[in-house]
Design a protein around this motif. Structure first.
Motif, PDB file in Angstrom:
ATOM      1  N   VAL A   1      34.717  62.771   5.360  1.00  0.00           N
ATOM      2  CA  VAL A   1      33.304  62.502   5.066  1.00  0.00           C
ATOM      3  C   VAL A   1      32.992  62.868   3.617  1.00  0.00           C
ATOM      4  O   VAL A   1      32.284  62.131   2.926  1.00  0.00           O
ATOM      5  N   ALA A   2      33.543  63.974   3.132  1.00  0.00           N
ATOM      6  CA  ALA A   2      33.313  64.365   1.735  1.00  0.00           C
ATOM      7  C   ALA A   2      33.883  63.317   0.783  1.00  0.00           C
ATOM      8  O   ALA A   2      33.238  62.957  -0.216  1.00  0.00           O
ATOM      9  N   MET A   3      35.074  62.800   1.081  1.00  0.00           N
ATOM     10  CA  MET A   3      35.667  61.763   0.228  1.00  0.00           C
ATOM     11  C   MET A   3      34.843  60.475   0.280  1.00  0.00           C
ATOM     12  O   MET A   3      34.622  59.824  -0.743  1.00  0.00           O
ATOM     13  N   ALA A   4      34.386  60.100   1.474  1.00  0.00           N
ATOM     14  CA  ALA A   4      33.599  58.870   1.620  1.00  0.00           C
ATOM     15  C   ALA A   4      32.263  58.993   0.900  1.00  0.00           C
ATOM     16  O   ALA A   4      31.817  58.043   0.236  1.00  0.00           O
ATOM     17  N   GLU A   5      31.617  60.137   1.019  1.00  0.00           N
ATOM     18  CA  GLU A   5      30.346  60.328   0.328  1.00  0.00           C
ATOM     19  C   GLU A   5      30.528  60.364  -1.185  1.00  0.00           C
ATOM     20  O   GLU A   5      29.684  59.861  -1.929  1.00  0.00           O
TER      21      GLU A   5
ATOM     22  N   ALA B   1      37.352  52.259  -1.378  1.00  0.00           N
ATOM     23  CA  ALA B   1      37.513  53.711  -1.539  1.00  0.00           C
ATOM     24  C   ALA B   1      37.462  54.405  -0.187  1.00  0.00           C
ATOM     25  O   ALA B   1      38.250  55.322   0.089  1.00  0.00           O
ATOM     26  N   GLN B   2      36.547  53.969   0.684  1.00  0.00           N
ATOM     27  CA  GLN B   2      36.456  54.590   2.003  1.00  0.00           C
ATOM     28  C   GLN B   2      37.656  54.242   2.864  1.00  0.00           C
ATOM     29  O   GLN B   2      38.103  55.065   3.676  1.00  0.00           O
ATOM     30  N   LEU B   3      38.218  53.059   2.692  1.00  0.00           N
ATOM     31  CA  LEU B   3      39.435  52.707   3.421  1.00  0.00           C
ATOM     32  C   LEU B   3      40.591  53.589   2.969  1.00  0.00           C
ATOM     33  O   LEU B   3      41.354  54.096   3.799  1.00  0.00           O
ATOM     34  N   ARG B   4      40.716  53.800   1.657  1.00  0.00           N
ATOM     35  CA  ARG B   4      41.762  54.709   1.160  1.00  0.00           C
ATOM     36  C   ARG B   4      41.573  56.103   1.737  1.00  0.00           C
ATOM     37  O   ARG B   4      42.542  56.753   2.149  1.00  0.00           O
TER      38      ARG B   4
ATOM     39  N   LYS C   1      44.191  58.096   4.155  1.00  0.00           N
ATOM     40  CA  LYS C   1      44.687  59.436   3.823  1.00  0.00           C
ATOM     41  C   LYS C   1      44.457  60.396   4.986  1.00  0.00           C
ATOM     42  O   LYS C   1      45.358  61.141   5.379  1.00  0.00           O
ATOM     43  N   ALA C   2      43.246  60.393   5.530  1.00  0.00           N
ATOM     44  CA  ALA C   2      42.924  61.289   6.648  1.00  0.00           C
ATOM     45  C   ALA C   2      43.790  60.955   7.862  1.00  0.00           C
ATOM     46  O   ALA C   2      44.313  61.852   8.525  1.00  0.00           O
TER      47      ALA C   2
END
Length: 93
Positions: A78-82, A18-21, A25-26
């Protein structure tokens, strides 16, 4: 559940994916925004000569406006990763 347990390993993999996605995206947003600037200046050559207080538009876009854009994209990432870390575990618990 511990990080070494099979469930922990699976959860860690899910979070990493998920964090890689999110990172991709970023990175794509940044690449499109800043990668399109040369195209913009090539398609609209009049913009190259634009000056604001004696400073070229390209310098303003890359030297000043780039930082708030990078900050905003970083906050979004950071919001997506969290959010990926807070998602409920598959299978409950």
């Amino acid at each position: 559940m511990t990080a070494e347990s099979p469930e922990g390993v699976d959860r860690t993999r899910l979070i990493m994916r998920a964090q890689l996605r999110s990172a991709l995206k970023a990175g794509a947003v940044i690449a499109v925004l800043f990668g399109s600037l040369p195209l913009l200046f090539a398609l609209a050559p009049g913009l190259s000569g634009c000056k604001v207080d004696g400073v070229g538009l390209a310098w303003i876009l890359l030297g000043v406006l780039a930082y708030p854009v990078l900050w905003a994209v970083g906050r979004w990432y950071v919001a997506m990763a969290e959010a990926a870390e807070r998602r409920p575990r598959p299978g409950g618990a």
